[in-house]
Motif scaffolding. Structure first.
Motif, mmCIF file in Angstrom:
data_model
loop_
_atom_site.group_PDB
_atom_site.id
_atom_site.type_symbol
_atom_site.label_atom_id
_atom_site.label_comp_id
_atom_site.label_asym_id
_atom_site.label_seq_id
_atom_site.Cartn_x
_atom_site.Cartn_y
_atom_site.Cartn_z
ATOM 1 N N UNK A 334 0.840 -1.206 0.000
ATOM 2 C CA UNK A 334 0.000 0.000 0.000
ATOM 3 C C UNK A 334 0.874 1.256 0.000
ATOM 4 N N UNK A 335 1.941 1.233 0.817
ATOM 5 C CA UNK A 335 2.840 2.393 0.893
ATOM 6 C C UNK A 335 3.464 2.672 -0.475
ATOM 7 N N UNK A 336 3.993 1.613 -1.110
ATOM 8 C CA UNK A 336 4.640 1.782 -2.423
ATOM 9 C C UNK A 336 3.635 2.289 -3.452
ATOM 10 N N UNK A 337 2.424 1.717 -3.429
ATOM 11 C CA UNK A 337 1.382 2.130 -4.395
ATOM 12 C C UNK A 337 1.026 3.600 -4.194
ATOM 13 N N UNK A 338 0.826 3.993 -2.929
ATOM 14 C CA UNK A 338 0.405 5.371 -2.646
ATOM 15 C C UNK A 338 1.503 6.375 -2.981
ATOM 16 N N UNK A 339 2.738 6.023 -2.641
ATOM 17 C CA UNK A 339 3.839 6.952 -2.968
ATOM 18 C C UNK A 339 3.975 7.113 -4.483
ATOM 19 N N UNK A 340 3.758 6.003 -5.220
ATOM 20 C CA UNK A 340 3.829 6.088 -6.689
ATOM 21 C C UNK A 340 2.681 6.953 -7.218
#
Length: 699
Positions: A334-340
């Protein structure tokens, strides 16, 4: 009359302390009322008496009235005899056979006496034969009054103590005969008249001794409605009380972050379903009442994007937002998706899991307390006492059935007012079940996939065809794709399964020497698991051999093949979840369900449904009908136990809706639950809530 129902079951003639102990342990029957609510599971029509001349060997249970002409014995072994009675009804002769208990039959039943024989006819030696029949002395009055004979669930232990279905029937009959005055009503007269419901007293008597199918149906409908009505009344009362008691933070504006994201960062056009859900969330958060909303959407339908845009609404209104995921892998994803998604936007998004330690953890905690961290992504570590927010306004709980009610409630203590709650699930929940399981949540559904997604092709393959399957996997990998191969380690403690995974992994390395394989299961250390997952996500490993730990949330768009070994050991919804790990990119993806040739009929139905459709809601409905609500993944953790004695959520959808509508009508009329008009309902609800049924509502 209520007093008679609360009496100890041991004082019913024929029970006593020893049988009471067995009834209590095996069926939870402790009082007269418990026995009355131990409903028959099936009925056999005893209203018709057949003549022997009419009988054939393929008929169901029948009854015949006549006389025993004589007994005959046949030696089966030195110590065992088969006893046969020749039975005549004036039209023909048939045989009654006992392989056990023949001596008792010869002693008990007298030739020349008129009996009613009941049993399943077969043909043996050219003559109609009934093995181990039920025999009652015929009485013309009783015979004409006989309707449908009830059959009751019993256990082996009960049968050994002489508590057969027939015994339970006799005990129930004796109890009903003791009930000289009518049982008190539990629903208002206005409601029973308007809905044309049978009285409670008549329904409880009739459900045990119906004269015909129509009468039985009316009795069951009344009892089912009452059971469902009180479940729904409790849920609707709780939700209404909650809405009146708790004010919600008002998100008055759509601000800079939301608008900038929508104009510049949105990776693809929103589907109409996503737009509709965002509008519903926007309306809730601007209303001044606290939002409690369930967001259902199939795997890959874009729930995370909706959650992120909702969190941006909170940030635009000066609040912090948090998303809580069930596993560290999913939180990190979720963190990686949101930062992207957020790319160059000036927002501080941080991760808080058990793996975030030392100085890094202190920095995150300080940022939360000061308000500098605007969006937090975490696991259950978020609810620890040391985690303090400056102004938490919006919480997303992903795959909420992984969290207990108490855990979720702890989030409320992180804020002055309860934050708005968005509960997300990729396990589609049938409407009737959602109405009961998540009855106090408003429901939003994303029912379309983003453009460009191709439906996953699902195929059923027998395990005898593995070499052909391996060739297909090889072809896909040579096209640049990746594959999952899932082993059925359903309980992480099943050591034999773990060995199967280890052995299977070595076999697969021999089958695919040209490729790199990864391995993930729940007994691995988190760091080890994450490292293996990362190898697959980056493309370094082409095949991931795993257990169901990959069921939720792992997003590898390049993976196009999902092979599920021993697929017969998984539930429908679980298979659907696993299938959702592929089909996340633009390439055609495949899900292969591998089973032995020999399968039960239910299992074959499950596999066929999955091959026919990708519609998660249709699959969930089928799963509910095949397995029942208590078995569905998530329902037992949710805080709502399905201790229904006669209603069936899977098959009584219309009654669930009717019960819901009636409960809502009562609450709309009496929101404070204090009107004399409904005093009967509130007293009964209080009584039921004190019982051992878990009436816990969901928040």
């Amino acid at each position: 009359m209520a007093d008679i129902l609360s009496q100890d079951i041991q004082y019913l003639p024929g029970v006593g302390p020893a049988r009471k102990k067995i009834l209590s342990e095996e069926l939870g029957i402790n009082t007269f009322g418990d026995l009355l609510q131990h409903y028959p599971y099936r009925y056999v029509d005893r209203s018709r008496v057949y003549s022997i001349r009419e009988l054939t060997g393929d008929m169901p249970f029948v009854q015949v009235c006549g006389k025993i002409l004589s007994f005959e014995t046949f030696d089966m072994s030195p110590r065992k005899q088969r006893v046969v009675a020749h039975f005549y009804d004036g039209t023909d002769v048939m045989d009654l056979t006992w392989f056990n208990g023949g001596k008792y039959a010869m002693k008990t039943y007298r030739p020349g006496t008129l009996y009613v024989v009941f049993g399943k006819p077969t043909v043996y030696g050219g003559r109609i034969n009934v093995v181990h029949p039920e025999i009652d002395q015929a009485d013309s009055l009783e015979l004409s009054a006989m309707g449908m004979q009830p059959y009751y669930n019993t256990t082996e232990k009960m049968k050994k103590a002489g508590l057969t279905s027939r015994t339970v029937e006799r005990l129930t009959k004796s109890l009903v005969e003791r009930m000289k005055t009518p049982l008190p009503e539990t629903l208002p007269a206005e409601m029973t008249a308007r809905l044309r419901l049978m009285s409670r007293d008549e329904a409880l008597r009739t459900v045990h001794y119906p004269h015909n199918a129509r009468e039985l149906e009316r009795a069951r409908a009344r009892l089912k409605f009452e059971e469902l009505f009180y479940v729904q009344l409790n849920i609707v009362r709780y939700a209404s009380d909650h809405r009146r008691r708790y004010r919600g933070y008002v998100f008055a504006r759509v601000g800079e972050h939301f608008n900038r994201f929508y104009s510049h960062n949105l990776p693809f056009a929103l589907t109409e379903a996503q737009k509709r859900v965002i509008r519903e969330i926007r309306r809730d958060t601007a209303s001044g009442r606290q939002m409690n909303r369930l967001l259902q959407g199939d795997v890959g339908s874009g729930k995370t994007l909706v959650a992120l845009m909702s969190m941006l609404l909170a940030v635009d209104n000066g609040f912090q937002a948090c998303i809580m995921a069930p596993t560290e892998i999913l939180a990190e994803q979720h963190l990686a998706t949101m930062r992207a998604f957020l790319a160059d936007m000036p927002l501080r998004v941080e991760l808080l899991t058990g793996m975030v330690k030392g100085r890094r953890r202190r920095e995150v905690l300080d940022g939360l307390a000061s308000g500098e961290v605007q969006i937090l992504v975490g696991t259950h570590a978020v609810i620890e006492d040391t985690v303090q927010f400056c102004r938490l306004g919006f919480v997303v709980v992903d795959e909420q059935h992984r969290f207990g009610v108490a855990q979720r409630a702890k989030l409320w203590g992180k804020s002055d007012n309860p934050p708005h709650i968005l509960v997300m699930t990729a396990t589609p929940i049938p409407r009737t079940l959602a109405m009961t399981l998540y009855g106090d949540l408003d429901v939003s559904v994303i029912d379309e996939l983003p453009p460009g997604r191709k439906p996953v092709v699902t195929q059923h393959v027998y395990d005898s065809r593995m070499p052909t399957l391996y060739d297909g996997i090889r072809r896909q990998i040579r096209l640049g794709r990746q594959a999952y191969i899932v082993f059925p380690l359903i309980e992480e403690s099943e050591k034999s399964d773990l060995r199967n995974l280890e052995t299977g992994f070595e076999t697969l390395r021999e089958v695919f020497p040209e490729f790199s394989l990864g391995k993930v299961h729940g007994r691995m250390k988190p760091a080890e698991k994450d490292a293996e997952m990362q190898r697959f996500v980056s493309g370094e490993a082409q095949i991931l051999v795993a257990t169901t730990v990959i069921e939720v949330g792992v997003n590898v768009p390049n993976a196009s093949v999902m092979v599920i070994l021993d697929a017969q050991r998984f539930g429908l919804s679980q298979l659907h979840q696993l299938r959702g790990r592929v089909g996340r990119g633009a390439d055609q993806s495949y899900c292969i369900l591998v089973t032995p040739v020999k399968l039960s009929e239910d299992t074959r139905k499950r596999i066929d449904i999955l091959c026919e459709t990708n519609d998660g809601f249709r699959i969930a409905e089928a799963d509910l009908k095949l397995r029942g609500p208590g078995d569905l993944e998530g329902t037992q953790q949710s805080g709502m136990a399905f201790d229904l004695k006669i209603a069936d959520i899977a098959h009584d959808g219309q009654l669930v809706q009717l019960a819901r509508d009636e409960a809502q009508r009562v609450i709309d009329d009496d929101p404070e639950c204090s009107s004399d008009r409904y005093a009967l309902l509130w007293a009964r609800l209080k009584e039921l809530r004190k019982s051992d049924i878990n009436w816990g509502a969901i928040s």
